[in-house]
Design an enzyme around this catalytic site. Structure first.
Site, PDB file in Angstrom:
ATOM      1  N   SER A 131       0.858  -1.294   0.054  1.00 46.83           N
ATOM      2  CA  SER A 131      -0.005   0.132   0.036  1.00 46.83           C
ATOM      3  C   SER A 131       0.783   1.267  -0.020  1.00 46.83           C
ATOM      4  CB  SER A 131      -1.068  -0.033   1.135  1.00 46.83           C
ATOM      5  OG  SER A 131      -2.025   0.912   0.921  1.00 46.83           O
ATOM      6  N   ASP A 228     -10.001  -4.380  -4.852  1.00 46.57           N
ATOM      7  CA  ASP A 228      -9.295  -3.450  -3.818  1.00 46.57           C
ATOM      8  C   ASP A 228     -10.326  -2.310  -3.693  1.00 46.57           C
ATOM      9  OD1 ASP A 228      -7.944  -1.600  -2.460  1.00 46.57           O
ATOM     10  OD2 ASP A 228      -5.986  -2.459  -3.372  1.00 46.57           O
ATOM     11  N   HIS A 258      -7.813  -5.292  -0.671  1.00 48.77           N
ATOM     12  CA  HIS A 258      -6.615  -4.294  -0.577  1.00 48.77           C
ATOM     13  C   HIS A 258      -5.439  -4.955   0.490  1.00 48.77           C
ATOM     14  CE1 HIS A 258      -4.487  -0.659  -0.325  1.00 48.77           C
ATOM     15  NE2 HIS A 258      -4.294  -0.685   0.977  1.00 48.77           N
TER      16      HIS A 258
END
Length: 284
Positions: A131, A228, A258
Site C-alpha cells: 500500500s 481493492d 486491499h
C-alpha cells in the site's frame, strides 16, 4: 510463536515452501528480536533483522500498519528458509518506533526507508512495499538506485492521499482546508477514518510520482486485487506505464482485496520474490 514450537504449530508460510525449504525452516529455532536504531535528532527506529545472503529483502508496511502483520511475518519465515537476509521495521510514530504518528508525514517515512538502506542493510535489496509502502518503495528506488535490486509492490498506493483529496468536490476540499484536517474514510480501524492534517496532505504533494516518467530501471513486480476498494488496481497499471524499466510485470488477482493477506495472496507474493531472487542470483 516461538520457532522451537514448530512441531506443534507450523509457520503460516510453511505449506508454501518446497520440501527442502520446509526442512531448512524447521531447523531454525528462533525468531528475530526487536532492535532499535538510535538516530541523531530523529526518533528511534524499531526493526527486526535476519542476517543472510544477498540480495536481501526489506518490507515496507502500509499507512498505520506495523512490522508484525501477516505479510511481514510470512516473508521472514520465507527468507529464513532460503537463507537470505531480511529486514522489517516500524515507521517513525508507528508500532514500536518512537514518536506520535500524527507528527510525521510521507517525507519523514521516506527518510526512515533511506536510513534503513544506508545504515541497517548491506548491498542491494529487494524492496517489498505494501500500500503506502509501495509508494515509499518507489521513492526509495529513485533516491538510492544502487541499493535497489528489485521492487515488489502489493496494492501500491502511489500518490494515493493526494489523488483521493483532489478528487473531492471543491466545497468539501474548502471545508477540509478551513478545519485543518480530513477524516479520511477507512475500513481498517474502529473509528472508520484516519485523521490527516492539511499539512500532511500538502507535504505529500512533494512526493507525487505519477505525473511523469519514473526513472527506475530495476525489475518491478506489481500485485493488485481487482476487488481493492481502498486503492484502485489501475494505480498499479499507472506505475507500470511510467517506470522506465523494461522488466515490469503487473499481476491482477480477480478476488484480491486491499490487504492481500489471504493464504493464496501470500503464496503469490512469496513465489514472486522467490522468482526474483533466482533471476537476480543468476544475473549476478
Amino acid at each position: 510463536m516461538d520457532m522451537a514450537d514448530t512441531t506443534e504449530e507450523k509457520p503460516f508460510v510453511f505449506d508454501v515452501l518446497s520440501k527442502r525449504h520446509q526442512r531448512q525452516l524447521l531447523s531454525v529455532r528462533h525468531k528475530t528480536t526487536i532492535q532499535y536504531a538510535t538516530r541523531p535528532d530523529l526518533p528511534k527506529l524499531a526493526y527486526r533483522k535476519l542476517n543472510g545472503k544477498s540480495p536481501g529483502v526489506v518490507f515496507l508496511p502500509g499507512f498505520a500498519s506495523v512490522m508484525g502483520g501477516q505479510k511481514a511475518e510470512a516473508l521472514e519465515e520465507f527468507c529464513k528458509s532460503l537463507g537470505h537476509s531480511y529486514l522489517r521495521f516500524d515507521y517513525s510514530g508507528c508500532g514500536a518506533s518512537e514518536g506520535e504518528m500524527g507528527n510525521y508525514n510521507i517525507g519523514a517515512w521516506k527518510k526512515d526507508v533511506l536510513y534503513v538502506l544506508d545504515e541497517l542493510v548491506e548491498g542491494p535489496q529487494i524492496l517489498v512495499g505494501s500500500s503506502m509502502g509501495g509508494w515509499l518503495m518507489l521513492l526509495a528506488a529513485l533516491a538510492r538506485p544502487e541499493k535497489t535490486a528489485a521492487l515488489v509492490g502489493i496494492s501500491t498506493a502511489a500518490d494515493h492521499f493526494v489523488t483521493a483529496f483532489n478528487s473531492l468536490p471543491i466545497e468539501t476540499k474548502k471545508e477540509i482546508e478551513e478545519q485543518g484536517f480530513w477524516k479520511f474514510p477507512t475500513k481498517h480501524n474502529e473509528e472508520g477514518f484516519y485523521t490527516l492534517s492539511v499539512d500532511f496532505l500538502k507535504e505529500a504533494e512533494n512526493h507525487c510520482i505519477l505525473q511523469s516518467p519514473i526513472p527506475v530501471s530495476c525489475p518491478v513486480r506489481l500485485i493488485h486485487g481487482l476487488k481493492d476498494s481502498d486503492v484502485p488496481w489501475h494505480v498499479s497499471m499507472q506505475v507500470a506505464e511510467r517506470v522506465l524499466s523494461n522488466d515490469v510485470d503487473v499481476i491482477i488477482r480477480k478476488h484480491g482485496q486491499h490487504r492481500m493477506s489471504a493464504k493464496d495472496d501470500i503464496k503469490l507474493m512469496v513465489y514472486t520474490i522467490d522468482d526474483l531472487i533466482d533471476k537476480l542470483t543468476t544475473l549476478g
